[in-house]
Design an enzyme around this catalytic site. Structure first.
Site, PDB file in Angstrom:
ATOM      1  CG  ASN A  91      59.646  11.680  42.731  1.00  0.00           C
ATOM      2  OD1 ASN A  91      60.150  10.671  42.391  1.00  0.00           O
ATOM      3  ND2 ASN A  91      58.590  11.727  43.559  1.00  0.00           N
ATOM      4  CD1 TRP A  92      63.123  11.910  37.068  1.00  0.00           C
ATOM      5  CD2 TRP A  92      64.523  10.235  36.529  1.00  0.00           C
ATOM      6  NE1 TRP A  92      64.355  12.470  36.353  1.00  0.00           N
ATOM      7  CE2 TRP A  92      65.086  11.424  36.202  1.00  0.00           C
ATOM      8  CE3 TRP A  92      65.473   9.231  36.211  1.00  0.00           C
ATOM      9  CZ2 TRP A  92      66.225  11.855  35.479  1.00  0.00           C
ATOM     10  CZ3 TRP A  92      66.621   9.322  35.509  1.00  0.00           C
ATOM     11  CH2 TRP A  92      66.932  10.589  35.223  1.00  0.00           C
ATOM     12  CE  LYS A  93      55.531  11.506  41.494  1.00  0.00           C
ATOM     13  NZ  LYS A  93      54.205  11.752  41.488  1.00  0.00           N
ATOM     14  CG  HIS A 137      56.002  11.265  47.062  1.00  0.00           C
ATOM     15  ND1 HIS A 137      54.699  10.889  46.664  1.00  0.00           N
ATOM     16  CD2 HIS A 137      56.316  12.244  46.373  1.00  0.00           C
ATOM     17  CE1 HIS A 137      54.438  11.751  45.653  1.00  0.00           C
ATOM     18  NE2 HIS A 137      55.517  12.549  45.439  1.00  0.00           N
ATOM     19  CD  GLU A 190      53.020   9.404  43.809  1.00  0.00           C
ATOM     20  OE1 GLU A 190      54.277   8.862  43.837  1.00  0.00           O
ATOM     21  OE2 GLU A 190      52.433  10.128  43.182  1.00  0.00           O
ATOM     22  CD  GLU A 199      55.473  16.541  45.982  1.00  0.00           C
ATOM     23  OE1 GLU A 199      56.104  16.925  45.005  1.00  0.00           O
ATOM     24  OE2 GLU A 199      55.233  15.363  46.291  1.00  0.00           O
ATOM     25  N   GLY A 258      50.057  14.785  40.126  1.00  0.00           N
ATOM     26  CA  GLY A 258      49.643  14.190  38.630  1.00  0.00           C
ATOM     27  C   GLY A 258      48.296  14.266  38.195  1.00  0.00           C
ATOM     28  CB  SER A 281      50.143  19.819  38.064  1.00  0.00           C
ATOM     29  OG  SER A 281      49.513  18.569  38.214  1.00  0.00           O
ATOM     30  N   GLY A 303      57.173  15.926  39.153  1.00  0.00           N
ATOM     31  CA  GLY A 303      56.943  14.611  38.848  1.00  0.00           C
ATOM     32  C   GLY A 303      57.077  14.394  37.311  1.00  0.00           C
ATOM     33  N   GLY A 304      55.730  14.393  36.698  1.00  0.00           N
ATOM     34  CA  GLY A 304      55.719  14.051  35.257  1.00  0.00           C
ATOM     35  C   GLY A 304      56.675  14.817  34.596  1.00  0.00           C
TER      36      GLY A 304
END
Ligand code: 13P
Length: 258
Positions: free
Chosen positions: A12-14, A97, A99, A167, A173, A213, A234-235
């Site tokens: 997930n590149w956000k 998600h 977010e 999640e 993150g 993470s 993610g990251g």
């Protein structure tokens, strides 16, 4: 990971990468994961890069996911993207998600409508659920996640077009991943809850991913848990080397799964 299930590693590149950078990253992921078998690789770029990334990964077997979708097919919803618009462009769509839920105020009912909208277009929903730190610390995490899952699947019955990502909000993150045991136990509870919601057994084949993470270094013990079938990253998915490492570790665990 249980034998017979195909793991999914989704990046997930956000809200990261310009279209140029997205294409470079996609090409690097193609190159570094080429030849890895038995893992479904998915990248979820920002909408503006979906088309270009799709072209960049053509022929590689890598699938594309949307990060969000609107539940209605069309209309006066400035700035939104609908499931019919994504038809033929993506195979997956992340819905719910944390977010989106937290920053953009999406409710369980909104998420349920989105899941139905994408499944109707034969796009597989990656439904995200997870508890806050406060709920985890109060000891009510399982109860909360089960309730969230149920409410986010209200009226949903396209079971072949669903994957669930656990999640925990406190692990996203933060560099503070859940323990494989915490994640594995919750994935087991999610699988049980899905069975009771769907009212039938084939739910055993459903993919349940862990997200929060995940890195190339820590991915193995998550995927090694019997009820975890991959990761939503993610990251670390913004670095092709890290993402490739997660894919490779997952492939070797899947190959020896019992
Ligand atoms: P991080 O891997 O950066 O913690 O993000 C997880 C996530 O939210 C994936 O959807």
């Amino acid at each position: 990971m249980k034998k017979g299930r195909t793991p999914i590693i989704a990046g997930n590149w956000k809200m990261n990468t310009t279209p140029t950078v997205a294409v470079e990253l996609a090409k690097a992921v193609v190159e570094k994961t080429a030849g890895v078998k038995g893992v479904i690789r998915v990248v979820c770029p920002p909408f503006v890069s979906v088309h270009a990334v799709r072209q960049a990964v053509a022929g590689s077997g890598i699938l594309i996911g949307a990060q969000n979708v609107h539940s209605k097919d069309s209309g006066a919803f400035t700035g939104e993207v609908s499931a019919p618009m994504l038809d033929g462009l993506v195979e997956f769509a992340i819905v719910g998600h944390s977010e989106r839920r937290k920053i953009f105020g999406e409710t369980d009912a909104d998420v349920a409508a989105k899941a139905k909208a994408v499944a109707a277009r034969r796009i597989r929903a990656v439904l995200c659920v997870g508890e806050s730190l406060e709920i985890r610390e109060s000891g009510r995490a399982e109860q909360a996640v089960r309730a969230q899952l149920k409410a986010s699947l209200e009226g949903f019955d396209a079971w072949g077009y669903l994957a669930v990502a656990y999640e925990p909000v406190w692990a996203i993150g933060t560099g503070k991943a859940a323990t494989p045991e915490q994640a594995g136990d919750m994935a087991g509870a999610i699988r049980q809850e899905l069975k009771s919601i769907a009212g039938r057994e084939p739910v055993d084949g459903f993919a349940i991913l862990y997200g929060g993470s995940v890195t190339g270094e820590n991915a193995g013990p998550f995927v090694d848990r019997p009820d975890i079938d991959g990761a939503l990253v993610g990251g670390a998915s913004l670095k092709a080397d890290d993402f490739a490492k997660i894919v490779q570790v997952t492939a070797s665990i899947a190959a020896s799964a019992k």
